[in-house]
Design an enzyme around this catalytic site. Structure first.
Site, PDB file in Angstrom:
ATOM      1  N   CYS A 165       0.868  -1.177   0.000  1.00 33.86           N
ATOM      2  CA  CYS A 165       0.000   0.000   0.000  1.00 33.86           C
ATOM      3  C   CYS A 165       0.900   1.220   0.000  1.00 33.86           C
ATOM      4  CB  CYS A 165      -0.918   0.005   1.212  1.00 33.86           C
ATOM      5  SG  CYS A 165      -2.036   1.441   1.252  1.00 33.86           S
ATOM      6  N   GLU A 202      -3.820   1.250  -6.201  1.00 32.75           N
ATOM      7  CA  GLU A 202      -2.866   0.222  -6.566  1.00 32.75           C
ATOM      8  C   GLU A 202      -2.673   0.288  -8.082  1.00 32.75           C
ATOM      9  OE1 GLU A 202      -0.079  -1.389  -6.154  1.00 32.75           O
ATOM     10  OE2 GLU A 202      -0.937  -2.029  -4.245  1.00 32.75           O
TER      11      GLU A 202
END
Length: 222
Positions: free
Chosen positions: A2, A105
């Site tokens: 992340c 992402e």
């Protein structure tokens, strides 16, 4: 992993969503593009109640000689955090919630990498499982944190092989309760968590630059 996320809720929404008793959150701000090295909103339990405040994203362990190590420690692998010197003690007693409402992402494709915004399907605000520490040197106190990650679930596998751990609503307080636990116990806690349903959509590569922080970061790509 992340490496970017958002927090677009207002202050009152955060206070209500996480049952915080405090009147307000110092220096509260919204962001379309939260990046490592920035101050991020986190919640800890001080032994009496939950408290929200800001920490720098990128863990600097209390024993570190140089705070620059934080840029290498924005994420911690949940599968091994209970064994690693940097995280083992923190798994036992310095756990936090890191507040978000989506994360980004990058999915590899033939053209390169396509950024995607990922949200929970059934609730706006959520918390990443995090660890925190206090670094002291001379007259400087620095509070920092890292986001725990795990192997991607079936939804995320086509996007990336890792993902942040998003805590189910009913598990948030259990994660930060102040009692000292064995690192192995908290490792098992994380491995038994099921991630809520997610959905995703493509966004512009505009989000790739951390300096960009406006609604264009989350605008659906035509």
């Amino acid at each position: 992993m992340c490496g970017r996320y958002t927090l677009l809720a207002d202050e009152l929404e955060v206070l209500r969503a996480f049952d915080l008793e405090q009147d307000g959150i110092d220096n509260f701000g919204q962001s379309y593009n939260i990046a490592p090295g920035q101050n991020v909103l986190a919640i800890i339990h001080d032994g009496n109640k939950k408290r929200a405040g800001y920490m720098r994203w990128g863990l600097v362990p209390s024993w570190a000689k140089d705070e620059k190590i934080g840029y290498k420690m924005i994420n911690a692998r949940s599968e091994t955090a209970h064994e690693k010197p940097s995280f083992k003690k923190l798994m036992a007693q310095k756990r936090c919630l890191i507040i978000a409402d989506s994360f980004f992402e990058w999915q590899k494709n033939e053209a390169g990498k396509q950024p995607k915004r990922i949200q929970l399907a059934d609730r706006k605000l959520f918390a990443f499982a995090g660890l925190w520490d206090k670094w002291e040197q001379e007259d400087k106190d620095l509070f920092t944190c890292t986001i725990l990650t795990k192997e991607a679930n079936p939804f995320m596998q086509d996007i990336h092989h890792r993902m942040p751990i998003i805590l189910p609503k009913e598990k948030e307080t259990d994660w930060i309760e102040p009692q000292k636990e064995k690192p192995d116990t908290m490792h098992a806690f994380l491995q038994n968590i099921d991630i809520d349903d997610l959905h995703a959509y493509n966004v512009s590569s505009y989000v790739n630059a951390a300096k960009n922080n406006d609604a264009t970061c989350i605008a659906p790509l035509a």
